[in-house]
Enzyme design. Structure first.
Site, PDB file in Angstrom:
ATOM      1  N   ASN A   1      47.795   2.738  41.453  1.00 56.74           N
ATOM      2  CA  ASN A   1      48.643   3.469  40.501  1.00 56.74           C
ATOM      3  C   ASN A   1      48.411   4.976  40.565  1.00 56.74           C
ATOM      4  OD1 ASN A   1      50.292   3.848  37.951  1.00 56.74           O
ATOM      5  ND2 ASN A   1      48.284   4.574  37.233  1.00 56.74           N
TER       6      ASN A   1
ATOM      7  N   ARG B   1      54.626   4.142  32.537  1.00 57.92           N
ATOM      8  CA  ARG B   1      54.737   3.992  34.001  1.00 57.92           C
ATOM      9  C   ARG B   1      54.793   5.321  34.750  1.00 57.92           C
ATOM     10  NH1 ARG B   1      57.774  -0.726  32.439  1.00 57.92           N
ATOM     11  NH2 ARG B   1      56.566  -2.559  33.000  1.00 57.92           N
TER      12      ARG B   1
ATOM     13  N   ASP C   1      49.258  10.471  39.042  1.00 59.65           N
ATOM     14  CA  ASP C   1      50.069   9.255  39.071  1.00 59.65           C
ATOM     15  C   ASP C   1      50.972   9.201  40.299  1.00 59.65           C
ATOM     16  OD1 ASP C   1      50.405   6.948  37.323  1.00 59.65           O
ATOM     17  OD2 ASP C   1      52.514   7.548  37.236  1.00 59.65           O
TER      18      ASP C   1
ATOM     19  N   ASP D   1      44.844  -3.178  39.774  1.00 59.90           N
ATOM     20  CA  ASP D   1      44.375  -2.396  38.633  1.00 59.90           C
ATOM     21  C   ASP D   1      45.557  -1.672  37.977  1.00 59.90           C
ATOM     22  OD1 ASP D   1      42.123  -0.857  37.198  1.00 59.90           O
ATOM     23  OD2 ASP D   1      43.270   0.768  38.108  1.00 59.90           O
TER      24      ASP D   1
ATOM     25  N   GLU E   1      46.440  -6.600  36.530  1.00 58.19           N
ATOM     26  CA  GLU E   1      45.791  -6.248  35.263  1.00 58.19           C
ATOM     27  C   GLU E   1      46.828  -5.664  34.309  1.00 58.19           C
ATOM     28  OE1 GLU E   1      42.503  -3.369  33.176  1.00 58.19           O
ATOM     29  OE2 GLU E   1      43.899  -2.623  34.676  1.00 58.19           O
TER      30      GLU E   1
ATOM     31  N   ARG F   1      37.872 -16.758  35.986  1.00 55.02           N
ATOM     32  CA  ARG F   1      37.016 -15.743  36.597  1.00 55.02           C
ATOM     33  C   ARG F   1      35.765 -15.587  35.747  1.00 55.02           C
ATOM     34  NH1 ARG F   1      39.490  -9.881  36.838  1.00 55.02           N
ATOM     35  NH2 ARG F   1      39.132 -10.062  34.593  1.00 55.02           N
TER      36      ARG F   1
HETATM   37  C1  5J7 Z   1      44.631   1.007  30.756  1.00 54.81           C
HETATM   38  C2  5J7 Z   1      45.365   0.210  29.883  1.00 54.81           C
HETATM   39  O1  5J7 Z   1      46.656  -0.060  30.090  1.00 54.81           O
HETATM   40  C3  5J7 Z   1      44.747  -0.324  28.758  1.00 54.81           C
HETATM   41  O2  5J7 Z   1      45.458  -1.102  27.900  1.00 54.81           O
HETATM   42  C4  5J7 Z   1      43.373  -0.075  28.537  1.00 54.81           C
HETATM   43  O3  5J7 Z   1      42.795  -0.639  27.470  1.00 54.81           O
HETATM   44  C5  5J7 Z   1      42.670   0.720  29.438  1.00 54.81           C
HETATM   45  C6  5J7 Z   1      43.279   1.283  30.517  1.00 54.81           C
HETATM   46  C7  5J7 Z   1      42.570   2.139  31.449  1.00 54.81           C
HETATM   47  O4  5J7 Z   1      42.685   1.800  32.770  1.00 54.81           O
HETATM   48  C8  5J7 Z   1      42.145   2.581  33.741  1.00 54.81           C
HETATM   49  C9  5J7 Z   1      42.325   2.206  35.056  1.00 54.81           C
HETATM   50  C10 5J7 Z   1      41.777   2.998  36.047  1.00 54.81           C
HETATM   51  O5  5J7 Z   1      41.929   2.656  37.318  1.00 54.81           O
HETATM   52  C11 5J7 Z   1      41.069   4.136  35.752  1.00 54.81           C
HETATM   53  C12 5J7 Z   1      40.888   4.487  34.443  1.00 54.81           C
HETATM   54  O6  5J7 Z   1      40.179   5.587  34.128  1.00 54.81           O
HETATM   55  C13 5J7 Z   1      41.442   3.724  33.415  1.00 54.81           C
HETATM   56  C14 5J7 Z   1      41.279   4.094  32.033  1.00 54.81           C
HETATM   57  O7  5J7 Z   1      40.644   5.129  31.720  1.00 54.81           O
HETATM   58  C15 5J7 Z   1      41.854   3.247  31.065  1.00 54.81           C
HETATM   59  O8  5J7 Z   1      41.745   3.540  29.706  1.00 54.81           O
HETATM   60  C16 5J7 Z   1      40.535   3.955  29.066  1.00 54.81           C
HETATM   61  O9  5J7 Z   1      40.072   2.996  28.147  1.00 54.81           O
HETATM   62  C17 5J7 Z   1      40.938   2.754  27.037  1.00 54.81           C
HETATM   63  C18 5J7 Z   1      40.287   1.736  26.103  1.00 54.81           C
HETATM   64  C19 5J7 Z   1      41.208   3.995  26.264  1.00 54.81           C
HETATM   65  O10 5J7 Z   1      42.144   3.706  25.270  1.00 54.81           O
HETATM   66  C20 5J7 Z   1      41.781   5.002  27.235  1.00 54.81           C
HETATM   67  O11 5J7 Z   1      41.946   6.211  26.546  1.00 54.81           O
HETATM   68  C21 5J7 Z   1      40.844   5.228  28.413  1.00 54.81           C
HETATM   69  O12 5J7 Z   1      39.691   5.880  27.945  1.00 54.81           O
HETATM   70  C22 5J7 Z   1      39.256   6.952  28.775  1.00 54.81           C
HETATM   71  O13 5J7 Z   1      38.194   6.471  29.557  1.00 54.81           O
HETATM   72  C23 5J7 Z   1      38.789   8.101  27.945  1.00 54.81           C
HETATM   73  O14 5J7 Z   1      39.866   8.559  27.162  1.00 54.81           O
HETATM   74  C24 5J7 Z   1      38.309   9.190  28.886  1.00 54.81           C
HETATM   75  O15 5J7 Z   1      37.778  10.242  28.116  1.00 54.81           O
HETATM   76  C25 5J7 Z   1      37.207   8.663  29.798  1.00 54.81           C
HETATM   77  O16 5J7 Z   1      36.846   9.629  30.756  1.00 54.81           O
HETATM   78  C26 5J7 Z   1      37.750   7.455  30.515  1.00 54.81           C
HETATM   79  C27 5J7 Z   1      36.695   6.737  31.346  1.00 54.81           C
HETATM   80  O17 5J7 Z   1      37.322   5.770  32.192  1.00 54.81           O
HETATM   81  C28 5J7 Z   1      37.316   4.465  31.786  1.00 54.81           C
HETATM   82  O18 5J7 Z   1      36.819   4.121  30.769  1.00 54.81           O
HETATM   83  C29 5J7 Z   1      37.963   3.512  32.703  1.00 54.81           C
HETATM   84  C30 5J7 Z   1      38.459   2.358  32.203  1.00 54.81           C
HETATM   85  C31 5J7 Z   1      39.067   1.340  33.013  1.00 54.81           C
HETATM   86  C32 5J7 Z   1      39.729   0.323  32.369  1.00 54.81           C
HETATM   87  C33 5J7 Z   1      40.301  -0.688  33.073  1.00 54.81           C
HETATM   88  O19 5J7 Z   1      40.951  -1.701  32.458  1.00 54.81           O
HETATM   89  C34 5J7 Z   1      40.222  -0.712  34.453  1.00 54.81           C
HETATM   90  O20 5J7 Z   1      40.808  -1.726  35.122  1.00 54.81           O
HETATM   91  C35 5J7 Z   1      39.568   0.286  35.108  1.00 54.81           C
HETATM   92  C36 5J7 Z   1      38.990   1.307  34.399  1.00 54.81           C
HETATM   93 CA    CA Z   2      52.133   5.087  37.032  1.00 54.02          CA
END
Ligand code: 5J7
Ligand code: CA
Length: 512
Positions: A115, A173, A182, A212, A248, A352
């Site tokens: 993505n 999206r 993006d 992802d 996911e 899983r």
């Molecule tokens: C996407 C969604 O659609 C969702 O519903 C969710 O709960 C989480 C995410 C999400 O996906 C990611 C995918 C990636 O490949 C890379 C990413 O960094 C993310 C990601 O950040 C992410 O959302 C985080 O977690 C949610 C609970 C918060 O609501 C979001 O704001 C976001 O939080 C951010 O996390 C912080 O705002 C930011 O300050 C911080 O640097 C960042 C750190 O990165 C992560 O925590 C990565 C989470 C992640 C989640 C996944 O599901 C995943 O498959 C991979 C990574």
């Molecule tokens: Ca996108």
């Protein structure tokens, strides 16, 4: 000719929904942040012998090195290129892992981050896991190559350029997920680069992909990519076998995007499963185990043939994302084993199992300040290897839930009862339940604060069975509790509310 046509039709029906597991295996395990060399060894020494069918591996492609905080787990979700080098190992180690796992019948599924690339604020330079240069400021990733032309931005209309409202599908999206650059997935050029990356992995021998952040990609863009993927490598898979796809999509309801929009592409992660099961086992929101009688579609989950299920994942085990405090993890080991045991006994979904590393939690206002901590590391921040102790547990802070006797034995239980109906349900109206899987297996739980002593119809042939939770069958004896099934199929079960593990499971392959 008719038979050929039938085979083609059946093939199309199962295709990307089928994990292509070998020799009766039914579960996969996520070896989160493991090194390729350790996974190769684990396939040979543990996963194949214990009936695990596949491994979800951490993203194998080059990623940004993040030093503030110091090497968080989520840096691997910030791609720099599709070169195969990360803290888990280099390309040669990745190839060796895939070959060795395939050779013992264990599939490899790659976590594919398609993505986005790294965050817009990721700077520039060569501080990446493969040393490629990049410049996030002008969206330049020469090692792919991608340029500013390959990103969305123009299609995003929020002030920040980030997703601000999950109720607006266009934002979700077309805008940046927490600032991550993006990709413009409608562009033929971008699709071509991603297809080439995934087809390279297929040629190496991987069996499928976790996509992802699928919620953040248009379903049609995903299909345009997955429909161009090659079949699996015929060195290990029947010709014409399609890659397994699981997307996911975090859909707990109430957002613009729903899981069902993705069913045409492959399976979808059912996040309601772990969130609701956590509530039931923790007895939150008035839930009780008796309500599990119609678990699955009866609870409003997606259809069985589209679901990829799990108790926790690498994200929500940290209190992030779907489910919040209800999610069961290794930190609550006694409840966790019940949850995973229930999941593996129940017929719904492709299962899983999570395998984690330990970190020290630091809750401030209910939020873990250490939710970012990366894998166990050496002083140079390289990932520590997984050591195996004499009792078969793991060292170096690797939790290895998949090696816990109760979980490992329930993986075998699921294989043993595969294809059998959900039968002989019993409950006490509260938190004592039992059910069978045809004439192959039976499981019973006591999640009450009082003891249990019941005689139930198991559906199993008469004989003496080893409980595979308190112990297992070793040679001609049981190392734990023994259960006697009578000629009518009934058996007496006594479970103390203070038992180390307040559940019992018996099956056809653990009969004396
Ligand atoms: C996407 C969604 O659609 C969702 O519903 C969710 O709960 C989480 C995410 C999400 O996906 C990611 C995918 C990636 O490949 C890379 C990413 O960094 C993310 C990601 O950040 C992410 O959302 C985080 O977690 C949610 C609970 C918060 O609501 C979001 O704001 C976001 O939080 C951010 O996390 C912080 O705002 C930011 O300050 C911080 O640097 C960042 C750190 O990165 C992560 O925590 C990565 C989470 C992640 C989640 C996944 O599901 C995943 O498959 C991979 C990574
Ligand atoms: Ca996108």
């Amino acid at each position: 000719m008719k038979l050929l046509l039938l085979l083609v039709v059946v093939g199309l029906c199962t295709a990307q929904y089928n994990p292509n597991l070998k020799s009766g295996a039914t579960s996969i395990v996520h070896l989160f942040e493991w090194r390729w060399a350790d996974i190769a060894a684990e396939c040979e020494r543990y996963l194949a012998p214990n009936g695990f069918g596949g491994v979800q591996v951490s993203p194998p492609n080059e990623n940004l090195i993040i030093t503030s905080p110091n090497r968080p787990w989520y840096e691997r979700y910030q791609p720099i290129s599709y070169k195969l080098c990360t803290r888990s190992g280099n390309e040669q180690q990745f190839r060796d892992m895939v070959t060795r796992c395939n050779n013992v019948g264990v599939n490899i599924y790659v976590d594919a981050i398609i993505n986005h690339m790294c965050g817009a604020g990721g700077g520039s330079g060569t501080s990446t896991t493969c040393g490629s240069s990049y410049n996030a400021n002008n969206k330049d990733f020469p090692a792919v190559p991608y340029s500013y032309l390959d990103f969305n931005d123009g299609k995003c209309s929020t002030a920040s350029g980030n997703i601000e409202n999950y109720g607006d599908a266009n934002q979700v999206r077309n805008c940046r997920l927490v600032g991550l650059l993006d990709l413009a997935l409608e562009k033929e050029y971008v699709r071509g680069k991603i297809v080439a990356y995934l087809n390279n992995l297929l040629s190496i021998g991987v069996a499928g992909f976790r996509l992802d952040a699928a919620k953040h990609m248009w379903p049609g863009d995903i299909l345009a990519i997955t429909s161009r993927l090659n079949n699996l490598n015929t060195q290990w898979f029947a010709s014409g076998t399609r890659p397994f796809i699981f997307q996911e999509v975090i859909d707990l309801g109430g957002e613009a995007i729903s899981s069902s929009q993705y069913f045409g592409n492959g399976r979808v992660t059912e996040f309601k499963y772990g969130a609701k099961l956590g509530n039931v086992i923790r007895k939150l929101n008035g839930e009780r185990m008796a309500y599990l009688k119609n678990w699955g579609e009866g609870w409003g989950f997606m259809s069985n043939d589209r679901a990829l299920v799990f108790v926790d994942n690498h994200d929500n085990q940290r209190g992030h994302g779907a489910g919040g405090a209800s999610i069961l993890t290794f930190f609550d080991a006694r409840l966790y084993k019940m949850g995973v045991g229930f999941m593996l006994a129940h017929p719904y979904g492709v299962t899983r199992v999570m395998s984690s590393y330990r970190w020290t939690r630091n809750f401030v206002n209910g939020q873990d300040k250490n939710d970012w901590i990366g894998p166990p590391s050496n002083s140079d921040m390289s990932t520590k290897s997984v050591t195996i102790n004499a009792d078969s547990t793991c060292g170096n802070d690797w939790v290895c839930e998949h090696r816990w006797r109760q979980i490992k034995n329930m993986v075998i239980f699921r294989n043993t009862v595969n294809g059998q109906a959900f039968t002989n349900w019993w409950d006490n109206g509260g938190n004592q339940i039992a059910f069978g899987r045809g004439n192959r297996g039976f499981i019973i739980f006591n999640n009450e604060s009082f003891n249990m002593d019941v005689t139930l119809n198991t559906g199993l042939p008469a004989g003496t069975y080893c409980d595979v939770i308190s112990g297992q069958k070793e040679g001609t004896r049981c190392t734990g509790t023994q259960i006697t099934v009578s000629s009518t199929g009934s058996a007496r079960f006594i479970i103390s509310s203070s038992a180390a593990d307040p559940f019992i499971a018996i099956h056809a392959n653990a009969k004396l």
